[in-house]
Design an enzyme around this catalytic site. Structure first.
Site, short mmCIF file in Angstrom:
data_model
loop_
_atom_site.label_atom_id
_atom_site.label_comp_id
_atom_site.label_asym_id
_atom_site.label_seq_id
_atom_site.Cartn_x
_atom_site.Cartn_y
_atom_site.Cartn_z
N SER A 1 10.67 -88.71 60.92
CA SER A 1 10.60 -88.61 59.46
C SER A 1 9.19 -88.22 59.02
CB SER A 1 11.06 -89.94 58.85
OG SER A 1 11.33 -89.83 57.49
N ASP B 1 22.28 -87.06 59.72
CA ASP B 1 21.07 -87.19 58.90
C ASP B 1 21.13 -86.13 57.80
OD1 ASP B 1 18.55 -87.26 57.79
OD2 ASP B 1 17.47 -87.15 59.69
N HIS C 1 19.80 -90.83 58.70
CA HIS C 1 18.38 -90.61 58.97
C HIS C 1 17.76 -91.75 59.78
CE1 HIS C 1 14.42 -89.03 58.41
NE2 HIS C 1 14.01 -90.07 57.72
#
EC number: 2.3.1.31
Lengths: 392, 392
Positions: free
Chosen positions: B164, B328, B361
């Site tokens: 991320s 995601d 995610h």
């Protein structure tokens, strides 16, 4: 979105329309709600377009989505800047052809656009209901619509039609009142919200009730919880669009600059858009209605009510048209397919189309071109069969 | 999520670890930020695990995501209830094997877990920076990490790795400081946020600044903007999961009841979960840091910085491993593919895996089993090549 800028008298639409009110019930009486409570009086704001035929068989009830209202098409006055919310679909020669059908649209119970809702005056206290308004369901909204249809002298509707929360109401009509409906058009909808859908609604409600101005729902005549409501709307707007639609529409463009300024004045276009939408929404929508209607959507679950979707749909007596949109991730196509499979299992007459387009959940409001022939021919088939049955 | 409940001395982890601080710069001097401003002093909180080898060639820098911190593995004290945020991946015999590698993790500049950020005391005023803290970028975070690595006497890292926002930092390392990195592991990340990602960040920031307690960022020592920060976190949590993960985890279950009570006490499990996550977050995270770090993520855009992704990646000098996760939708797999295609076009050595799993995610934090062999063998290859080159 979905509104074209045009004048009321350009000959392309239904022209001017006057909202009407229908009121039934007395304090404490009027409608037995699904919660078991009795509630009244109830006013339903509605509009009609076209003419009811002699045998009252051409009535189509359009059911609005969460933030919609009774004003589906036409103009309220010559200086009205824009037509109703689905003017591209309702009018002479349009999908819902007002030369052929008598189209009705009413604001939902619990709403804030003329029908009785939390912002209405409670006749027993003389002040707005606020959070003393009873919890209402999609079923309650539809039961109030049944009273309106009876009031208009219509025994059986040619069709009910709606997108999103409007589709929930249409599904409720064909399962709770199957004998009153010849057909239904279900657009971008579901027989029950996903956990993700409930989650987004919950965060929106939290944003409202966290605004100190919400004041436990008692803000009428005072400062309203504008920030909380605007934030709830911003979240909603993200979910009504799609990743692709936002990329096409905004990308990573800055609003007022060419290059990064590295300060908090910098805004991406998508930020400005959301803030604008949030602020605009606050001018026309009631925060408590936001809470009540999202709760009604969360509760809606046909399989919970009837044991299974197939059992729910075994009650259906008319034809069904189900339409989903490929990029709709709030009411995803797989949920429309669940409806279609359950209808087929129950042996019902159903047509299904998944329209491939990038507009997300909002597609049912803006994708006029491909919905029009689908809906027009569906309604024509239903109307022909209705006439055929009567004349044979 | 991603944390297993275990004791510090169960022999499965790295045991106890002590956070350390590294400070550089003086008031107004220390780091030239991307905005052009000079800023200091800067303290970086960091932790290390394993031993740096003699030729200082086995150092791996782990870069945390938005709400992470320097405490990636192990326990701070014997009565610490849970280990660091990626303890499943960092430790003896794990993906980042502390028997072989010297693992470093630091809290980012702008953070609120020990490194200098808006909640830190400005030595020139004796009060917290608040919104007088300068706007920082992913590049600034990495430049501060470069100072830390120099301080530790490491000329070139064996690898940088992160998911991320951590992946953004890793991408920044290999493009802005290619000579200092032998390889990079990029998990669930992107070279630039989507418009939808920017939109969610913007709504989170709006929720915070709309909380009257935010007080233009000046709330330290007073009541904090807890509701706004909690709402921002709730939105975040929805985006970290997936439709499928939420359906599997919560479905449409009610929290405290079997059947609908038709009142506002009714809560779906997913609502209670989000409220719990929101409230828990407020205890450990600073609202201004939320604003600064999301803004840094919004700004990050390697193609804007270098003209194109291919031009950006033509600078890369090491091996790359890119991993995305099928469900995601916040950092969608197509964005990882853009990185991979651009790296290939630039003639770089890149491996790519899209892991099929439903966790959204958050998968990079919780999908240990399939990430471990990928990362372990990637690091081993890089380490072997490094040793090979030196001994030849």
């Amino acid at each position: 979105m979905g509104k074209e800028r045009r004048r009321w008298d350009d000959g392309k639409g239904i022209g001017l329309v006057t909202p009407q009110d229908f009121t039934f019930g007395t304090p404490g009486e009027g409608l037995i709600l699904e919660s078991g409570k009795s509630f009244g009086p109830i006013t339903i704001r509605y509009e009609t377009y076209g003419e009811l035929n002699r045998d009252r068989s051409n009535a189509v009830l359009i059911l609005h989505a969460f933030s919609g209202d009774a004003h589906v098409a036409g103009f309220h006055s010559p200086d009205d800047p824009s037509p109703g919310w689905w003017d591209t679909m309702v009018g002479p020669g349009k999908a819902f052809d007002t030369n052929r059908y008598f189209v009705i649209c009413s604001n939902v119970l619990g709403g804030c656009q003329g029908s009785t809702g939390p912002s209405s005056i409670n006749p027993e206290t003389g002040t707005p209901y606020g959070m003393s308004f009873p919890v209402i369901t999609i079923g309650d909204m539809v039961n109030a619509q049944v009273k309106l249809i009876e009031h208009l002298g219509i025994e059986r509707l040619l069709a009910v039609a709606g997108g999103s929360m409007g589709g929930m109401q249409a599904l409720e009509w064909v399962t709770a009142h199957p004998e009153r409906v010849r057909s239904a058009v279900i657009l971008a909808s579901t027989a029950r919200l996903t956990a993700q859908g409930i989650a987004f609604n919950a965060v929106g409600r939290n944003a409202i009730i966290s605004d100190p101005r919400w004041n436990n729902g008692d803000y009428y005549g005072k400062e309203i919880p504008a920030r909380g409501l605007a934030i709830a709307r911003m979240i909603g707007h993200i979910t009504y669009l799609s990743d692709e639609a936002m990329r096409d529409k905004f990308g990573r463009r800055l609003q007022n600059r060419e290059t990064y300024g590295y300060d908090f004045e910098d805004q991406f276009s998508v930020e400005s858009y959301l803030e604008y939408q949030g602020d605009k929404f606050v001018e026309r929508f009631d925060a408590n209605t936001y809470i009540y209607l999202t709760k009604a959507m969360d509760y809606f679950d046909l399989s919970e009510k009837y044991g299974s979707l197939v059992q729910a749909f075994s009650r259906v007596m008319g034809k069904m048209l189900v339409v989903s949109f490929s990029s709709d991730w709030l009411y995803p196509p797989y949920q429309s397919k669940e409806i279609v499979f359950a209808l087929m299992k129950a042996g019902k007459d159903v047509s299904y189309v998944n329209i491939d387009c990038p507009y997300g959940h909002d597609a049912f409001l803006i994708e006029t071109e491909r919905q029009t022939p689908l809906i027009a021919s569906f309604l024509e088939t239903v109307a022909r069969e209705t006439t055929g049955r009567r004349s044979s």
